[in-house]
Design a protein around this motif. Sequence first.
Motif, PDB file in Angstrom:
ATOM      1  N   ALA A 252      -4.317  34.473  21.523  1.00  0.00           N
ATOM      2  CA  ALA A 252      -5.238  35.041  20.664  1.00  0.00           C
ATOM      3  C   ALA A 252      -4.940  36.842  19.613  1.00  0.00           C
ATOM      4  CB  ALA A 252      -6.258  35.391  21.511  1.00  0.00           C
ATOM      5  N   ILE A 253      -5.267  36.932  18.917  1.00  0.00           N
ATOM      6  CA  ILE A 253      -5.107  37.903  17.761  1.00  0.00           C
ATOM      7  C   ILE A 253      -6.676  37.518  17.566  1.00  0.00           C
ATOM      8  CG2 ILE A 253      -4.257  38.084  15.018  1.00  0.00           C
ATOM      9  CD1 ILE A 253      -2.018  36.756  15.360  1.00  0.00           C
ATOM     10  N   VAL A 254      -6.882  39.350  17.593  1.00  0.00           N
ATOM     11  CA  VAL A 254      -7.723  40.049  16.724  1.00  0.00           C
ATOM     12  C   VAL A 254      -7.395  40.705  15.528  1.00  0.00           C
ATOM     13  CG1 VAL A 254      -9.740  41.555  17.390  1.00  0.00           C
ATOM     14  CG2 VAL A 254      -8.745  40.423  19.283  1.00  0.00           C
ATOM     15  N   ALA A 255      -8.143  40.466  14.669  1.00  0.00           N
ATOM     16  CA  ALA A 255      -8.005  41.291  13.756  1.00  0.00           C
ATOM     17  C   ALA A 255      -8.805  42.864  13.812  1.00  0.00           C
ATOM     18  CB  ALA A 255      -8.168  40.781  12.368  1.00  0.00           C
ATOM     19  N   GLY A 256      -8.579  43.301  13.568  1.00  0.00           N
ATOM     20  CA  GLY A 256      -9.577  44.688  13.403  1.00  0.00           C
ATOM     21  C   GLY A 256      -9.882  46.058  12.048  1.00  0.00           C
ATOM     22  N   GLY A 257     -10.194  45.124  11.559  1.00  0.00           N
ATOM     23  CA  GLY A 257     -10.093  46.178   9.701  1.00  0.00           C
ATOM     24  C   GLY A 257     -10.942  44.417   8.947  1.00  0.00           C
ATOM     25  N   MET A 258     -12.065  44.889   8.280  1.00  0.00           N
ATOM     26  CA  MET A 258     -12.508  44.086   7.711  1.00  0.00           C
ATOM     27  C   MET A 258     -11.990  43.167   6.133  1.00  0.00           C
ATOM     28  SD  MET A 258     -15.977  46.170   5.652  1.00  0.00           S
ATOM     29  CE  MET A 258     -15.386  48.135   4.373  1.00  0.00           C
TER      30      MET A 258
ATOM     31  N   LEU B  40      -8.943  39.592   7.654  1.00  0.00           N
ATOM     32  CA  LEU B  40      -9.484  38.309   8.442  1.00  0.00           C
ATOM     33  C   LEU B  40      -8.379  37.503   7.558  1.00  0.00           C
ATOM     34  CD1 LEU B  40     -10.493  36.542  10.009  1.00  0.00           C
ATOM     35  CD2 LEU B  40     -12.202  35.950   8.766  1.00  0.00           C
ATOM     36  N   SER B  41      -8.535  37.454   6.008  1.00  0.00           N
ATOM     37  CA  SER B  41      -7.987  36.248   4.727  1.00  0.00           C
ATOM     38  C   SER B  41      -6.645  36.238   5.166  1.00  0.00           C
ATOM     39  CB  SER B  41      -9.032  36.812   3.616  1.00  0.00           C
ATOM     40  OG  SER B  41      -8.110  37.835   3.127  1.00  0.00           O
ATOM     41  N   GLY B  42      -6.212  37.215   5.380  1.00  0.00           N
ATOM     42  CA  GLY B  42      -4.531  37.509   5.572  1.00  0.00           C
ATOM     43  C   GLY B  42      -3.788  36.736   6.780  1.00  0.00           C
TER      44      GLY B  42
ATOM     45  N   LEU C 104      -3.401  42.499  18.821  1.00  0.00           N
ATOM     46  CA  LEU C 104      -4.288  43.819  18.640  1.00  0.00           C
ATOM     47  C   LEU C 104      -3.371  44.233  16.676  1.00  0.00           C
ATOM     48  CD1 LEU C 104      -6.968  45.170  17.157  1.00  0.00           C
ATOM     49  CD2 LEU C 104      -6.284  46.925  19.123  1.00  0.00           C
ATOM     50  N   ILE C 105      -4.395  43.981  15.936  1.00  0.00           N
ATOM     51  CA  ILE C 105      -4.045  44.713  14.239  1.00  0.00           C
ATOM     52  C   ILE C 105      -5.142  45.376  13.461  1.00  0.00           C
ATOM     53  CG2 ILE C 105      -2.379  42.466  13.700  1.00  0.00           C
ATOM     54  CD1 ILE C 105      -4.139  41.587  11.730  1.00  0.00           C
ATOM     55  N   THR C 106      -4.774  46.608  13.480  1.00  0.00           N
ATOM     56  CA  THR C 106      -5.813  47.266  12.891  1.00  0.00           C
ATOM     57  C   THR C 106      -5.219  48.204  11.868  1.00  0.00           C
ATOM     58  OG1 THR C 106      -7.945  48.319  14.031  1.00  0.00           O
ATOM     59  CG2 THR C 106      -5.800  48.494  14.361  1.00  0.00           C
ATOM     60  N   GLY C 107      -6.104  49.874  11.644  1.00  0.00           N
ATOM     61  CA  GLY C 107      -5.424  50.731  10.345  1.00  0.00           C
ATOM     62  C   GLY C 107      -4.786  51.433  11.448  1.00  0.00           C
ATOM     63  N   GLY C 108      -4.636  52.352  10.668  1.00  0.00           N
ATOM     64  CA  GLY C 108      -3.438  53.995  11.231  1.00  0.00           C
ATOM     65  C   GLY C 108      -4.723  54.651  12.537  1.00  0.00           C
ATOM     66  N   GLN C 109      -4.326  55.138  13.501  1.00  0.00           N
ATOM     67  CA  GLN C 109      -4.911  55.526  14.624  1.00  0.00           C
ATOM     68  C   GLN C 109      -5.487  56.743  13.704  1.00  0.00           C
ATOM     69  OE1 GLN C 109      -2.854  55.148  18.557  1.00  0.00           O
ATOM     70  NE2 GLN C 109      -1.082  54.250  17.068  1.00  0.00           N
ATOM     71  N   ARG C 110      -4.763  57.210  12.747  1.00  0.00           N
ATOM     72  CA  ARG C 110      -5.777  59.089  12.300  1.00  0.00           C
ATOM     73  C   ARG C 110      -6.935  58.718  11.372  1.00  0.00           C
ATOM     74  NH1 ARG C 110      -1.678  61.142   8.211  1.00  0.00           N
ATOM     75  NH2 ARG C 110      -2.740  63.263   8.344  1.00  0.00           N
ATOM     76  N   LEU C 111      -7.115  56.921  11.338  1.00  0.00           N
ATOM     77  CA  LEU C 111      -8.502  56.958  11.333  1.00  0.00           C
ATOM     78  C   LEU C 111      -9.398  56.862  12.231  1.00  0.00           C
ATOM     79  CD1 LEU C 111      -8.113  55.481   7.717  1.00  0.00           C
ATOM     80  CD2 LEU C 111      -8.530  57.764   8.491  1.00  0.00           C
ATOM     81  N   TYR C 112     -10.755  57.164  12.001  1.00  0.00           N
ATOM     82  CA  TYR C 112     -11.692  57.243  13.138  1.00  0.00           C
ATOM     83  C   TYR C 112     -11.842  55.278  13.324  1.00  0.00           C
ATOM     84  CZ  TYR C 112     -16.187  55.800  15.299  1.00  0.00           C
ATOM     85  OH  TYR C 112     -17.366  55.084  16.107  1.00  0.00           O
TER      86      TYR C 112
ATOM     87  N   LEU D 226      -5.042  46.552   4.983  1.00  0.00           N
ATOM     88  CA  LEU D 226      -5.804  45.667   3.867  1.00  0.00           C
ATOM     89  C   LEU D 226      -5.044  44.262   4.568  1.00  0.00           C
ATOM     90  CD1 LEU D 226      -3.024  48.045   1.165  1.00  0.00           C
ATOM     91  CD2 LEU D 226      -5.455  48.057   1.879  1.00  0.00           C
ATOM     92  N   SER D 227      -5.823  43.242   4.016  1.00  0.00           N
ATOM     93  CA  SER D 227      -5.370  41.976   3.436  1.00  0.00           C
ATOM     94  C   SER D 227      -3.737  41.231   4.011  1.00  0.00           C
ATOM     95  CB  SER D 227      -5.968  40.660   2.790  1.00  0.00           C
ATOM     96  OG  SER D 227      -5.529  39.482   2.935  1.00  0.00           O
ATOM     97  N   ASP D 228      -2.847  41.596   2.677  1.00  0.00           N
ATOM     98  CA  ASP D 228      -1.445  41.190   2.677  1.00  0.00           C
ATOM     99  C   ASP D 228      -0.428  42.127   4.296  1.00  0.00           C
ATOM    100  OD1 ASP D 228      -2.267  39.794   0.294  1.00  0.00           O
ATOM    101  OD2 ASP D 228      -1.197  41.863  -1.223  1.00  0.00           O
ATOM    102  N   ALA D 229      -1.750  43.419   5.096  1.00  0.00           N
ATOM    103  CA  ALA D 229       0.006  43.807   5.860  1.00  0.00           C
ATOM    104  C   ALA D 229      -0.903  42.945   6.866  1.00  0.00           C
ATOM    105  CB  ALA D 229      -0.867  44.939   6.322  1.00  0.00           C
ATOM    106  N   ALA D 230      -1.864  42.225   7.003  1.00  0.00           N
ATOM    107  CA  ALA D 230      -2.234  41.721   7.873  1.00  0.00           C
ATOM    108  C   ALA D 230      -1.598  40.599   7.631  1.00  0.00           C
ATOM    109  CB  ALA D 230      -3.644  41.109   8.215  1.00  0.00           C
ATOM    110  N   PHE D 231      -1.280  39.966   6.210  1.00  0.00           N
ATOM    111  CA  PHE D 231      -0.228  38.677   6.311  1.00  0.00           C
ATOM    112  C   PHE D 231       0.929  38.958   7.154  1.00  0.00           C
ATOM    113  CE2 PHE D 231       2.703  35.807   3.969  1.00  0.00           C
ATOM    114  CZ  PHE D 231       2.289  34.588   4.516  1.00  0.00           C
TER     115      PHE D 231
END
Length: 343
Positions: A246-252, A255-257, A187-195, A226-231
């Motif tokens: 498997a990878i789940v990208a938790g951020g809109m 995906l491109s990264g 699972l890749i997503t943003g910082g946990q301080r955000l909802y 961010l996309s670059d961070a996902a890459f």
Amino acid sequence: MPKRESRPTIRDVATLADVSLGTVSRVLNNNATVKPAVREKVRKAIEQIGYAPDAIAQSMRFGSTHTIGCILRDMTIPLLTDFVRATHDTFASAGFSLLLSNTEGREERERALLVNLASRRVDGVIIGPYSPIAGEFREFLSELKVPVVLLDRNEAAWLDAVMIDHRDGMYRAVKRLLDMGHRRIALITGGQRLYPARERLRGFREAYDELGLTPDEDLISAESFLSDAAFDLVSKLVQRSDPPTAIVAGGMDMLSGVLRAIRASNLEIPRDISVIGAGNSELAELYSPPIAMIDWDYANVGRIAANLLLDRIRGNDVTEARHVIVPTTFIERASIGPPPEGG
């Protein structure tokens, strides 16, 4: 140089209609004391000379600019198109204009834009801050003199907010992968301080817990949307001696990264690795194979946010802060399949 024609004034309307300036003013302000015949005479004079009230003067007089500020991290994200269109249309039908601003994910820019919009005397603000609402920023928001609606944030409990049910969407997606036999899910997503990140992490763990399983914490990264961070993250994950299946990208915007990293690593979806994204898009639909997605109706998010703000602006009988949760769905596509043999 030809002389520029002057703009018709309220005095011109009064002269043409043969009424006083005060009468024209009362007609413009829909004062009920004006007789219907006089009102019609003034209306015809306005149409005949093409008079339009000065918006700036009106805003100074009535304390309203009929303008709404909307602050987003990145307006180029395709998924936000439906949100912006629905928000704009809702406000336009109520006689308001929408002023869009882009923060680039910088807290100092978020504050500067909020100050700028307040100084322009906007009637309200919709904002999805990329910065955690804490400390000085929390205090700063509490001192704003205009109503604010939060987009996908719940950290400022006293403000109205529209939030997406990321927990349920993530739970459904991960549960499907586990049912297929996957155990090493990243699972890749943003910082946990955000909802959104907190809720996605919660749904991810709940899916494992339900089956009595424990996720590999080394495959969970809550750092950036961010996309670059996902890459960068996916490039490292797939090079591990025990890579995820498997990878789940938790951020809109991620995906491109993710897809760039998988392609650069010469991996095939879903033979070598399954992929799920968040927030349906043309990229997800047209990619080969099409990418499974956790999705939600962002146009509906826009309409809800706009109506919450209009309630505050109109002074409707609203006392408590309202937090609206928008449901998610899981769209299964060909990007997911059983884990590779031995995975």
